[in-house]
Design a protein around this motif. Structure first.
Motif, PDB file in Angstrom:
ATOM      1  N   VAL A   1      18.427  69.738 100.118  1.00 13.21           N
ATOM      2  CA  VAL A   1      18.725  70.766  99.123  1.00 13.21           C
ATOM      3  C   VAL A   1      19.362  70.092  97.914  1.00 13.21           C
ATOM      4  CG1 VAL A   1      20.038  72.869  98.644  1.00 13.21           C
ATOM      5  CG2 VAL A   1      19.105  72.480 100.922  1.00 13.21           C
ATOM      6  N   LYS A   2      18.928  70.480  96.723  1.00 12.98           N
ATOM      7  CA  LYS A   2      19.492  69.889  95.502  1.00 12.98           C
ATOM      8  C   LYS A   2      19.550  70.917  94.390  1.00 12.98           C
ATOM      9  CE  LYS A   2      21.169  66.606  93.014  1.00 12.98           C
ATOM     10  NZ  LYS A   2      21.827  67.618  92.171  1.00 12.98           N
ATOM     11  N   THR A   3      20.692  70.984  93.740  1.00  8.86           N
ATOM     12  CA  THR A   3      20.867  71.899  92.620  1.00  8.86           C
ATOM     13  C   THR A   3      20.700  71.169  91.300  1.00  8.86           C
ATOM     14  OG1 THR A   3      22.305  73.636  91.728  1.00  8.86           O
ATOM     15  CG2 THR A   3      23.361  71.568  92.354  1.00  8.86           C
ATOM     16  N   GLY A   4      20.547  71.954  90.259  1.00 12.43           N
ATOM     17  CA  GLY A   4      20.536  71.447  88.895  1.00 12.43           C
ATOM     18  C   GLY A   4      21.264  72.415  87.997  1.00 12.43           C
ATOM     19  N   ALA A   5      21.731  71.938  86.858  1.00  8.31           N
ATOM     20  CA  ALA A   5      22.448  72.792  85.913  1.00  8.31           C
ATOM     21  C   ALA A   5      21.586  73.980  85.494  1.00  8.31           C
ATOM     22  CB  ALA A   5      22.860  71.988  84.689  1.00  8.31           C
ATOM     23  N   GLU A   6      22.249  75.020  85.038  1.00 12.51           N
ATOM     24  CA  GLU A   6      21.598  76.247  84.583  1.00 12.51           C
ATOM     25  C   GLU A   6      20.847  76.939  85.711  1.00 12.51           C
ATOM     26  OE1 GLU A   6      22.271  77.673  81.673  1.00 12.51           O
ATOM     27  OE2 GLU A   6      23.603  75.957  81.321  1.00 12.51           O
ATOM     28  N   ALA A   7      21.445  76.866  86.921  1.00 14.76           N
ATOM     29  CA  ALA A   7      21.019  77.701  88.057  1.00 14.76           C
ATOM     30  C   ALA A   7      19.627  77.386  88.580  1.00 14.76           C
ATOM     31  CB  ALA A   7      21.137  79.184  87.694  1.00 14.76           C
ATOM     32  N   VAL A   8      19.342  76.103  88.741  1.00 17.85           N
ATOM     33  CA  VAL A   8      18.112  75.667  89.391  1.00 17.85           C
ATOM     34  C   VAL A   8      18.458  75.158  90.783  1.00 17.85           C
ATOM     35  CG1 VAL A   8      16.120  74.125  89.250  1.00 17.85           C
ATOM     36  CG2 VAL A   8      17.150  75.014  87.156  1.00 17.85           C
ATOM     37  N   PHE A   9      17.589  75.420  91.755  1.00 13.69           N
ATOM     38  CA  PHE A   9      17.714  74.846  93.089  1.00 13.69           C
ATOM     39  C   PHE A   9      16.332  74.452  93.575  1.00 13.69           C
ATOM     40  CE2 PHE A   9      22.079  76.110  94.145  1.00 13.69           C
ATOM     41  CZ  PHE A   9      22.426  75.143  95.080  1.00 13.69           C
ATOM     42  N   VAL A  10      16.284  73.356  94.333  1.00 13.89           N
ATOM     43  CA  VAL A  10      15.053  72.992  95.034  1.00 13.89           C
ATOM     44  C   VAL A  10      15.413  72.681  96.478  1.00 13.89           C
ATOM     45  CG1 VAL A  10      13.946  72.039  92.979  1.00 13.89           C
ATOM     46  CG2 VAL A  10      15.219  70.512  94.508  1.00 13.89           C
ATOM     47  N   ALA A  11      14.398  72.723  97.329  1.00 12.89           N
ATOM     48  CA  ALA A  11      14.560  72.335  98.726  1.00 12.89           C
ATOM     49  C   ALA A  11      13.234  71.791  99.230  1.00 12.89           C
ATOM     50  CB  ALA A  11      15.002  73.521  99.580  1.00 12.89           C
ATOM     51  N   ALA A  12      13.319  70.795 100.116  1.00 11.09           N
ATOM     52  CA  ALA A  12      12.152  70.233 100.795  1.00 11.09           C
ATOM     53  C   ALA A  12      12.366  70.366 102.290  1.00 11.09           C
ATOM     54  CB  ALA A  12      11.968  68.772 100.415  1.00 11.09           C
ATOM     55  N   ILE A  13      11.357  70.922 102.990  1.00  8.91           N
ATOM     56  CA  ILE A  13      11.490  71.252 104.409  1.00  8.91           C
ATOM     57  C   ILE A  13      10.342  70.581 105.163  1.00  8.91           C
ATOM     58  CG2 ILE A  13      11.787  73.142 106.062  1.00  8.91           C
ATOM     59  CD1 ILE A  13      12.212  74.972 103.549  1.00  8.91           C
ATOM     60  N   PRO A  14      10.525  69.345 105.634  1.00 10.09           N
ATOM     61  CA  PRO A  14       9.417  68.613 106.261  1.00 10.09           C
ATOM     62  C   PRO A  14       8.818  69.303 107.482  1.00 10.09           C
ATOM     63  CG  PRO A  14      11.181  67.107 105.667  1.00 10.09           C
ATOM     64  CD  PRO A  14      11.706  68.496 105.446  1.00 10.09           C
ATOM     65  N   GLU A  15       9.637  69.904 108.342  1.00 10.87           N
ATOM     66  CA  GLU A  15       9.083  70.479 109.567  1.00 10.87           C
ATOM     67  C   GLU A  15       8.142  71.635 109.293  1.00 10.87           C
ATOM     68  OE1 GLU A  15      12.144  73.540 111.525  1.00 10.87           O
ATOM     69  OE2 GLU A  15      13.081  71.625 111.055  1.00 10.87           O
ATOM     70  N   MET A  16       8.270  72.260 108.123  1.00  9.29           N
ATOM     71  CA  MET A  16       7.394  73.361 107.730  1.00  9.29           C
ATOM     72  C   MET A  16       6.397  72.947 106.656  1.00  9.29           C
ATOM     73  SD  MET A  16      10.071  76.541 107.553  1.00  9.29           S
ATOM     74  CE  MET A  16      10.830  77.206 109.037  1.00  9.29           C
ATOM     75  N   GLY A  17       6.573  71.747 106.108  1.00  9.37           N
ATOM     76  CA  GLY A  17       5.709  71.304 105.016  1.00  9.37           C
ATOM     77  C   GLY A  17       5.880  72.131 103.757  1.00  9.37           C
ATOM     78  N   LEU A  18       7.078  72.657 103.549  1.00 12.62           N
ATOM     79  CA  LEU A  18       7.315  73.573 102.436  1.00 12.62           C
ATOM     80  C   LEU A  18       8.233  72.967 101.381  1.00 12.62           C
ATOM     81  CD1 LEU A  18       7.938  76.955 104.315  1.00 12.62           C
ATOM     82  CD2 LEU A  18       5.825  76.173 103.223  1.00 12.62           C
ATOM     83  N   GLY A  19       7.984  73.361 100.131  1.00 14.12           N
ATOM     84  CA  GLY A  19       8.872  73.053  99.028  1.00 14.12           C
ATOM     85  C   GLY A  19       9.287  74.329  98.330  1.00 14.12           C
ATOM     86  N   ILE A  20      10.530  74.392  97.907  1.00 16.69           N
ATOM     87  CA  ILE A  20      11.085  75.564  97.227  1.00 16.69           C
ATOM     88  C   ILE A  20      11.578  75.150  95.854  1.00 16.69           C
ATOM     89  CG2 ILE A  20      12.915  77.306  97.232  1.00 16.69           C
ATOM     90  CD1 ILE A  20      12.994  77.105 100.273  1.00 16.69           C
ATOM     91  N   ALA A  21      11.333  75.981  94.857  1.00 15.45           N
ATOM     92  CA  ALA A  21      11.944  75.836  93.543  1.00 15.45           C
ATOM     93  C   ALA A  21      12.375  77.214  93.071  1.00 15.45           C
ATOM     94  CB  ALA A  21      10.970  75.228  92.543  1.00 15.45           C
ATOM     95  N   LEU A  22      13.596  77.297  92.543  1.00 13.78           N
ATOM     96  CA  LEU A  22      14.071  78.582  92.025  1.00 13.78           C
ATOM     97  C   LEU A  22      14.889  78.362  90.759  1.00 13.78           C
ATOM     98  CD1 LEU A  22      17.351  79.479  92.493  1.00 13.78           C
ATOM     99  CD2 LEU A  22      16.635  79.277  94.858  1.00 13.78           C
ATOM    100  N   LYS A  23      14.851  79.372  89.901  1.00 10.15           N
ATOM    101  CA  LYS A  23      15.615  79.375  88.664  1.00 10.15           C
ATOM    102  C   LYS A  23      16.157  80.777  88.432  1.00 10.15           C
ATOM    103  CE  LYS A  23      16.777  78.745  84.212  1.00 10.15           C
ATOM    104  NZ  LYS A  23      17.905  77.930  83.745  1.00 10.15           N
ATOM    105  N   ILE A  24      17.481  80.887  88.327  1.00  9.51           N
ATOM    106  CA  ILE A  24      18.123  82.143  87.929  1.00  9.51           C
ATOM    107  C   ILE A  24      18.260  82.112  86.413  1.00  9.51           C
ATOM    108  CG2 ILE A  24      20.198  83.563  88.118  1.00  9.51           C
ATOM    109  CD1 ILE A  24      18.562  83.466  90.685  1.00  9.51           C
ATOM    110  N   ILE A  25      17.692  83.102  85.738  1.00  3.05           N
ATOM    111  CA  ILE A  25      17.527  82.968  84.295  1.00  3.05           C
ATOM    112  C   ILE A  25      18.826  83.162  83.512  1.00  3.05           C
ATOM    113  CG2 ILE A  25      15.089  83.565  84.361  1.00  3.05           C
ATOM    114  CD1 ILE A  25      15.830  86.342  83.330  1.00  3.05           C
ATOM    115  N   ASP A  26      19.880  83.723  84.137  1.00  3.09           N
ATOM    116  CA  ASP A  26      21.149  83.809  83.412  1.00  3.09           C
ATOM    117  C   ASP A  26      21.940  82.507  83.490  1.00  3.09           C
ATOM    118  OD1 ASP A  26      22.463  83.784  85.931  1.00  3.09           O
ATOM    119  OD2 ASP A  26      22.561  85.961  86.010  1.00  3.09           O
ATOM    120  N   GLY A  27      21.428  81.524  84.249  1.00  8.17           N
ATOM    121  CA  GLY A  27      22.088  80.230  84.340  1.00  8.17           C
ATOM    122  C   GLY A  27      23.305  80.198  85.235  1.00  8.17           C
TER     123      GLY A  27
END
Length: 330
Positions: free
Chosen positions: A251-277
């Motif tokens: 799991v890794k965050t970024g400024a202005e309310a971004v998050f990503v996640a990598a889940i190998p056991e499911m082969g999934l990637g997540i990206a999200l952005k909350i627009i109010d930051g």
């Protein structure tokens, strides 16, 4: 699929909805979008959420092995750390091993987020240095790559070989030509992409495959989940959620309310952005997604902390609660 930002997280008080965090989320696998809320084509700056992508040239070039980097240095290369002693000492040793020092960094200076180190500096009157910068590990990685490439000292410039390599890796992983670029808080270029592209990159991070890139991804992932305390710090969501999921998710965050996640056991990637930051909304949203995917129990203390626990005031009285919005997993 809507092209507008979706309602994701709500704050309730006195039986009324007081605030709503809107945003965009994409969950992808190797074949494409699995689930989405909001607009997958929304263009964002990933900010520090993409540090594992920025670290790929460090690995693929052979620079990391040439410098003898351990998993601790690799975790710091992906980190937005708090500037605690565990972080600053690690970066200082890394730079020292390269024959470099604080003055070789180009990330700038800010007070550390870590309360112990912040208090030490404040009470002693000692000024922070660039090693305290939350991005100093990423920059130590840039400097390691730069020594390998024999580039000039201004490694944060857009046309520098280090940043050209970073851009190439970023575009290959996202599957997109960069939608533009901006200067990040640490002075390095930050390349824009769609939410879908960032999610695609995380899905590729979750399914590394063979070859040099696959090996690089595996080593970076393993370093992050082995050392979550280095990726962020005590009390921070990235560290707490990786611990709570026992290494199953990076799991890794970024400024202005971004998050990503990598889940190998499911082969999934997540990206999200909350627009109010706002960090409150992004931490709640990534927590809800981990619960939705069965990686975190609602009753886990970290799920409670970042989403499900009642809000209380300074006297301990319940004032309200956060909820997932209708249509977003609870």
């Amino acid at each position: 699929m809507t092209t507008k930002a979706a309602e994701l997280i709500e704050l309730w008080r006195g039986g009324l909805k007081e605030s709503t965090h809107h945003g965009h989320i994409v969950i992808s696998d190797a074949h494409g979008i699995v689930e989405a809320w909001g607009d997958p084509t929304a263009v964002i700056f990933p900010r520090s959420s993409c540090k594992m992508l920025q670290a790929l040239p460090l690995m693929e070039s052979g620079a990391a092995d040439q410098a003898g980097l351990s998993s601790r240095e690799l975790a710091l290369a992906c980190a937005s750390h708090s500037g605690a002693a565990i972080h600053t000492e690690g970066v200082a040793r890394w730079l020292g091993g390269l024959g470099l020092a604080d003055g070789d960094l180009r990330c700038g200076v800010h007070m550390p987020r870590d309360p112990v180190e912040n208090k030490r500096l404040t009470c002693s009157g000692e000024a922070p240095c660039q090693i305290h910068n939350n991005c100093s590990g990423k920059h130590a990685g840039f400097l390691t790559l730069n020594q390998h490439l024999k580039g000039g000292s201004e490694y944060v410039e857009l046309d520098h070989p280090v940043q050209k390599a970073v851009r190439a890796a970023f575009e290959e992983m996202t599957g997109e030509t960069a939608k533009g670029w901006g200067i990040d808080g640490c002075s390095a270029p930050n390349f824009a992409c769609t939410i879908e592209g960032l999610s695609r990159a995380m899905a590729r991070f979750a399914t590394p495959g063979a070859g040099a890139r696959g090996e690089a991804i595996r080593r970076l992932y393993d370093a992050m989940v082995a050392h979550p305390e280095l990726v962020a710090g005590e009390g921070r969501a990235c560290t707490e959620l990786m611990r709570a999921t026992a290494g199953r998710v990076a799991v890794k965050t970024g400024a202005e309310a971004v998050f990503v996640a990598a889940i190998p056991e499911m082969g999934l990637g997540i990206a999200l952005k909350i627009i109010d930051g706002g960090t409150r909304g992004s931490e709640a949203a990534i927590t809800a997604l981990l619960v939705h995917l069965g990686l975190l129990d609602k009753a886990h203390p970290m799920a409670m902390k970042h989403l499900y626990a009642p809000h209380t005031n300074w006297r301990g009285k319940k004032t309200g609660e956060m909820r997932t919005a209708p249509g977003f997993p609870s």
